[in-house]
Scaffold this active site. Structure first.
Site, PDB file in Angstrom:
ATOM      1  N   CYS A 144       0.856  -1.198   0.000  1.00  0.00           N
ATOM      2  CA  CYS A 144       0.000   0.000   0.000  1.00  0.00           C
ATOM      3  C   CYS A 144       0.893   1.250   0.000  1.00  0.00           C
ATOM      4  O   CYS A 144       1.677   1.449   0.935  1.00  0.00           O
ATOM      5  CB  CYS A 144      -0.922  -0.011   1.213  1.00  0.00           C
ATOM      6  SG  CYS A 144      -1.781  -1.598   1.414  1.00  0.00           S
ATOM      7  N   CYS A 151     -10.191  -0.104  19.020  1.00  0.00           N
ATOM      8  CA  CYS A 151      -9.844  -0.751  17.756  1.00  0.00           C
ATOM      9  C   CYS A 151      -8.429  -1.314  17.831  1.00  0.00           C
ATOM     10  O   CYS A 151      -7.514  -0.621  18.274  1.00  0.00           O
ATOM     11  CB  CYS A 151      -9.873   0.262  16.620  1.00  0.00           C
ATOM     12  SG  CYS A 151     -11.436   1.090  16.478  1.00  0.00           S
ATOM     13  N   CYS A 178     -16.801  -1.462   9.120  1.00  0.00           N
ATOM     14  CA  CYS A 178     -16.171  -0.144   9.115  1.00  0.00           C
ATOM     15  C   CYS A 178     -15.353  -0.072   7.841  1.00  0.00           C
ATOM     16  O   CYS A 178     -14.404  -0.838   7.669  1.00  0.00           O
ATOM     17  CB  CYS A 178     -15.278  -0.008  10.352  1.00  0.00           C
ATOM     18  SG  CYS A 178     -14.248   1.474  10.337  1.00  0.00           S
ATOM     19  N   ARG A 185     -16.381   8.933  10.024  1.00  0.00           N
ATOM     20  CA  ARG A 185     -15.255   9.228  10.913  1.00  0.00           C
ATOM     21  C   ARG A 185     -14.192  10.072  10.241  1.00  0.00           C
ATOM     22  O   ARG A 185     -13.685   9.744   9.171  1.00  0.00           O
ATOM     23  CB  ARG A 185     -14.611   7.939  11.443  1.00  0.00           C
ATOM     24  CG  ARG A 185     -13.454   8.247  12.402  1.00  0.00           C
ATOM     25  CD  ARG A 185     -12.890   7.024  13.098  1.00  0.00           C
ATOM     26  NE  ARG A 185     -13.940   6.278  13.743  1.00  0.00           N
ATOM     27  CZ  ARG A 185     -14.226   4.998  13.485  1.00  0.00           C
ATOM     28  NH1 ARG A 185     -13.529   4.336  12.611  1.00  0.00           N
ATOM     29  NH2 ARG A 185     -15.204   4.415  14.114  1.00  0.00           N
TER      30      ARG A 185
HETATM   31  S1  SF4 Z   1      -0.342  -2.531   7.212  1.00  0.00           S
HETATM   32 FE1  SF4 Z   1      -2.262  -2.498   6.045  1.00  0.00          FE
HETATM   33  S2  SF4 Z   1      -2.158  -0.559   4.915  1.00  0.00           S
HETATM   34 FE2  SF4 Z   1      -0.062  -1.029   5.603  1.00  0.00          FE
HETATM   35  S3  SF4 Z   1       0.911  -2.134   3.918  1.00  0.00           S
HETATM   36 FE3  SF4 Z   1       0.014  -3.647   5.308  1.00  0.00          FE
HETATM   37  S4  SF4 Z   1      -2.041  -4.051   4.449  1.00  0.00           S
HETATM   38 FE4  SF4 Z   1      -1.311  -2.138   3.537  1.00  0.00          FE
END
Ligand code: SF4
Length: 327
Positions: free
Chosen positions: A70, A110, A201, A273
């Protein structure tokens, strides 16, 4: 004004829609700003007390070393961001943090883990955390990556109230942000969570260099899910050195406010949110977000372990605006 339960038929309430066209969503984004804010504020009052803000606390129970790519995320092992990979926290340590969160006024706790998906052994530990947090009288939420139907059912059985899994952006822009899992994978996880009877969510991130059409596309997909996510986090990208999105073109804060307003109008009964990125926002921008229908915030993860001036700043802002924590 009291909270109107989303599922109850209520005279005068506009029924929830799941057939938003992109043109309609785009037309909302393009309304004159005061008109957009007015509509959002009206819709907000149909389902919520606009003076109430739901407060969640987020704890990273397993930080860093994630195999996914990501492009916004400092926890990906593929980018050199200085975040060290840590092991999953012990159950007792998580429960201590949850107790502190409760003492600080959080109603939901969370737990986030930087995994592609949980291994079965790890899931057993997370289920124990969920049971413990639940026993403290807090709502529970987890974000652990992709889930199978069976894993979702196990989490549900341990008492999990919410599962977070974001769509991040539009299907068209998605490939620019993540290549290690597909949009379809995300939708599948969301339906496993929904089928298990866990509240969903799900939201996304703006300010990643996407254009208006992508913000439109993301909201249209969220608003047209068979059931609207109960929580819709809208994040403003926090740029982190070492990630591919560091130094990407910044989004105008007013376009962030518009995104909140359009989420509110299209998903009237959902809690919207104001999530990541709040620390860099002016009080005035945050106030506009509340006016646009945001009714939930996160207290940062550092809240619990260090003396936390952020928390005082947040409380002062809520006080200034006459807002109070949702029970
Ligand atoms: S922690 Fe979540 S947002 Fe970050 S690279 Fe891994 S899957 Fe992607």
């Amino acid at each position: 004004m009291s909270h109107v339960h989303a599922a109850s038929p209520h005279p005068g309430l506009v029924p929830l829609r799941h057939d938003w066209t992109r043109e309609e969503v785009r037309a909302l984004f393009e309304l004159p700003f005061p008109e957009l804010m007015f509509q959002a504020a009206q819709v907000h009052r149909q389902h919520f007390d606009p003076a109430e803000v739901q407060i969640s606390t987020l704890l990273s129970i397993k930080t860093g070393g994630c195999p996914e790519d990501c492009a916004y995320c400092p926890q990906s092992a593929q980018y050199d961001t200085g975040v060290k990979a840590e092991k999953l926290m012990a159950v007792d340590a998580v429960l201590a943090e949850a107790r502190a969160a409760k003492a600080n006024g959080a109603s939901r706790f969370c737990m986030g883990a930087a995994w592609r998906e949980p291994k079965d052994r790890d899931l057993a530990a997370v289920c124990a955390m969920v049971e413990g947090v639940k026993a403290l009288g807090l709502e529970t939420c987890a974000t652990l990556g992709m889930l199978t139907g069976e894993q979702a059912a196990r989490l549900k059985a341990s008492g999990l109230d919410y599962y977070n899994h974001n769509l991040d952006t539009s299907p068209e822009f998605y490939g620019e942000i993540i290549t290690t899992r597909t949009y379809r994978d995300r939708l599948d996880t969301l339906s496993h969570v929904r089928d298990a009877g866990i509240n969903v969510c799900c939201g996304g991130i703006v300010g990643m260099g996407e254009d208006l059409d992508d913000r439109v596309g993301m909201i249209a997909i969220l608003a047209n899910l068979p059931v609207h996510p109960e929580s819709v986090p809208i994040n403003m990208l926090v740029q982190v050195a070492g990630t591919p999105l560091n130094n990407v073109r910044k989004l105008d804060p007013l376009d962030f406010v518009r995104t909140i307003a359009v989420a509110r109008i299209t998903m009237p009964a959902s809690v919207v949110r104001l999530s990541a990125g709040r620390e860099d926002m002016s009080e005035e921008t945050q106030a506009l977000c509340f006016l646009a229908g945001a009714n939930s915030i996160f207290y940062g993860p550092k809240l619990l372990t260090t003396p936390n001036p952020e928390r005082d700043r947040d409380m002062r802002l809520l006080d200034k605006l006459g807002l109070r924590p949702m029970e």
